[in-house]
Design a protein around this motif. Structure first.
Motif, short mmCIF file in Angstrom:
data_model
loop_
_atom_site.label_atom_id
_atom_site.label_comp_id
_atom_site.label_asym_id
_atom_site.label_seq_id
_atom_site.Cartn_x
_atom_site.Cartn_y
_atom_site.Cartn_z
N HIS A 134 0.83 -1.21 0.00
CA HIS A 134 0.00 0.00 0.00
C HIS A 134 0.86 1.26 0.00
O HIS A 134 0.58 2.21 -0.74
CB HIS A 134 -0.92 0.00 1.23
CG HIS A 134 -2.19 -0.76 1.04
ND1 HIS A 134 -3.33 -0.21 0.50
CD2 HIS A 134 -2.49 -2.05 1.31
CE1 HIS A 134 -4.29 -1.12 0.46
NE2 HIS A 134 -3.81 -2.26 0.95
N THR A 135 1.91 1.28 0.85
CA THR A 135 2.73 2.49 0.91
C THR A 135 3.54 2.69 -0.37
O THR A 135 3.76 3.83 -0.79
CB THR A 135 3.67 2.44 2.13
OG1 THR A 135 4.45 1.24 2.10
CG2 THR A 135 2.88 2.50 3.43
N ARG A 136 3.98 1.61 -0.97
CA ARG A 136 4.69 1.74 -2.25
C ARG A 136 3.76 2.30 -3.33
O ARG A 136 4.15 3.15 -4.12
CB ARG A 136 5.27 0.40 -2.69
CG ARG A 136 6.54 0.01 -1.96
CD ARG A 136 7.22 -1.16 -2.64
NE ARG A 136 8.40 -1.61 -1.92
CZ ARG A 136 9.60 -1.06 -2.02
NH1 ARG A 136 9.77 -0.01 -2.82
NH2 ARG A 136 10.62 -1.53 -1.33
N ASN A 137 2.53 1.78 -3.36
CA ASN A 137 1.57 2.23 -4.37
C ASN A 137 1.14 3.67 -4.16
O ASN A 137 1.00 4.44 -5.11
CB ASN A 137 0.34 1.33 -4.36
CG ASN A 137 0.60 -0.01 -5.04
OD1 ASN A 137 1.58 -0.18 -5.75
ND2 ASN A 137 -0.28 -0.96 -4.81
N GLU A 138 0.92 4.06 -2.89
CA GLU A 138 0.33 5.35 -2.60
C GLU A 138 1.34 6.44 -2.28
O GLU A 138 1.10 7.62 -2.53
CB GLU A 138 -0.66 5.21 -1.44
CG GLU A 138 -1.83 4.26 -1.75
CD GLU A 138 -2.76 4.06 -0.57
OE1 GLU A 138 -2.89 5.00 0.25
OE2 GLU A 138 -3.33 2.95 -0.45
N LEU A 139 2.46 6.05 -1.67
CA LEU A 139 3.45 7.03 -1.23
C LEU A 139 4.77 6.95 -2.00
O LEU A 139 5.57 7.88 -1.95
CB LEU A 139 3.73 6.87 0.27
CG LEU A 139 2.53 6.94 1.21
CD1 LEU A 139 2.96 6.63 2.63
CD2 LEU A 139 1.87 8.31 1.13
N GLY A 140 4.99 5.82 -2.66
CA GLY A 140 6.25 5.64 -3.37
C GLY A 140 7.42 5.28 -2.47
O GLY A 140 8.58 5.38 -2.88
N VAL A 141 7.14 4.87 -1.23
CA VAL A 141 8.19 4.47 -0.29
C VAL A 141 7.77 3.18 0.40
O VAL A 141 6.62 2.78 0.34
CB VAL A 141 8.44 5.56 0.78
CG1 VAL A 141 8.92 6.85 0.14
CG2 VAL A 141 7.19 5.81 1.61
N ALA A 142 8.75 2.55 1.07
CA ALA A 142 8.47 1.36 1.86
C ALA A 142 8.95 1.60 3.28
O ALA A 142 9.95 2.29 3.49
CB ALA A 142 9.18 0.14 1.26
N PRO A 143 8.27 1.05 4.29
CA PRO A 143 8.63 1.30 5.69
C PRO A 143 10.08 0.98 6.01
O PRO A 143 10.72 1.67 6.80
CB PRO A 143 7.68 0.38 6.47
CG PRO A 143 6.50 0.23 5.58
CD PRO A 143 7.04 0.23 4.18
N GLY A 144 10.64 -0.05 5.40
CA GLY A 144 12.00 -0.45 5.71
C GLY A 144 13.04 0.10 4.76
O GLY A 144 14.21 -0.31 4.81
N ASP A 145 12.66 1.03 3.92
CA ASP A 145 13.58 1.54 2.90
C ASP A 145 13.60 3.06 2.86
O ASP A 145 13.67 3.67 1.79
CB ASP A 145 13.17 0.97 1.53
CG ASP A 145 14.24 1.18 0.47
OD1 ASP A 145 15.43 1.23 0.85
OD2 ASP A 145 13.89 1.30 -0.72
N LEU A 146 13.56 3.68 4.03
CA LEU A 146 13.55 5.13 4.11
C LEU A 146 14.99 5.66 4.16
O LEU A 146 15.89 4.99 4.66
CB LEU A 146 12.79 5.59 5.35
CG LEU A 146 11.31 5.21 5.39
CD1 LEU A 146 10.69 5.69 6.71
CD2 LEU A 146 10.56 5.82 4.21
N PRO A 147 15.24 6.86 3.63
CA PRO A 147 16.60 7.41 3.62
C PRO A 147 17.12 7.67 5.02
O PRO A 147 16.35 7.97 5.94
CB PRO A 147 16.45 8.71 2.82
CG PRO A 147 15.01 9.08 2.97
CD PRO A 147 14.26 7.78 3.02
N SER A 148 18.43 7.56 5.20
CA SER A 148 19.07 7.75 6.50
C SER A 148 19.63 9.17 6.62
O SER A 148 20.50 9.55 5.83
CB SER A 148 20.20 6.74 6.68
OG SER A 148 21.01 7.10 7.79
#
Length: 234
Positions: A134-148
């Motif tokens: 859902h987040t990839r489809n709607e936000l273009g990000v994944a919970p475990g793949d956010l920038p540091s």
């Protein structure tokens, strides 16, 4: 030549987690300190003043870049986390509606409604997998793949420092001519631009010359301003 498509292939990282701050930091450090040193050298022949300006430009620029990257990436990460939390709550409160919404996204991509509904149902049985889709489809990000933020800050600091120290080196070892600094800086500008082409689709000559022109123009303008102001003060 085989007509079969490759079964496996890899893509380079295009999310910019380390590449953007590193490349931008090195380019910015090189161009800004070269221009700063050229500007001061245009107004005075005192190598101590020129060296001090270069060191101050390196320190101030590196810290500014690191701080700016940290705050920027941290803010971006926090915004993404807030929106992911919203999506998590919606999945918990309205699972049926979210499943229908997910199925519709597959339909919009060309999947038949029946198959889309089945895929959405299977994905929704795993809450964490459902959240990621859902987040990839709607936000273009994944919970475990956010920038540091830390990675971006350290990358910016180190790369800016590396770029900024190059035009300063001749003065630190006792040389008195801007010519040596300019030659080192121009070579580094071209090399840095050419290096960037290895992770892009641009020709290395084009990329190198483009970066050389950008840095050269900046240094020429600041040298002229320094010369003008120095002559006016004298």
């Amino acid at each position: 030549m085989s007509g079969r498509a490759e079964a496996h292939h890899q893509h380079r990282d295009v999310t910019g987690g380390w590449l953007r701050p590193s490349v931008f930091g090195a380019m910015d450090g090189l161009v800004s300190n070269f221009a700063l040193i050229a500007g001061v050298a245009g107004g005075t022949a005192d190598t101590k003043v020129i060296s001090l300006a270069g060191v101050a430009g390196l320190a101030a620029g590196a810290l500014s870049m690191a701080g700016g990257e940290y705050v920027s990436v941290a803010s971006q990460r926090e915004l993404a986390q807030a929106e992911i939390a919203v999506e998590r709550r919606e999945l918990a409160r309205h699972p049926d509606d979210e499943r229908v919404e997910l199925a519709q996204t597959f339909v919009e991509k060309g999947v038949s409604p029946e198959l889309a509904a089945e895929v959405a149902l299977q994905i929704s049985q795993n809450p964490e997998q459902a959240l990621e889709v859902h987040t990839r489809n709607e936000l273009g990000v994944a919970p475990g793949d956010l920038p540091s933020p830390s990675l971006a800050a350290v990358s910016s600091f180190l790369s800016f420092s590396l770029g900024a120290v190059l035009p300063l080196l001749p003065y630190l070892v006792g040389m008195r001519s801007l010519t040596v600094s300019a030659v080192i800086s121009c070579v580094a500008l071209f090399a840095a631009g050419a290096l960037v082409s290895t992770v892009t689709a641009r020709n290395w000559w084009y990329s190198g010359v483009r970066q050389l022109v950008v840095g050269g123009v900046a240094a020429a303008v600041t040298f002229a301003l320094g010369n003008l102001i120095g002559a006016a003060v004298l």
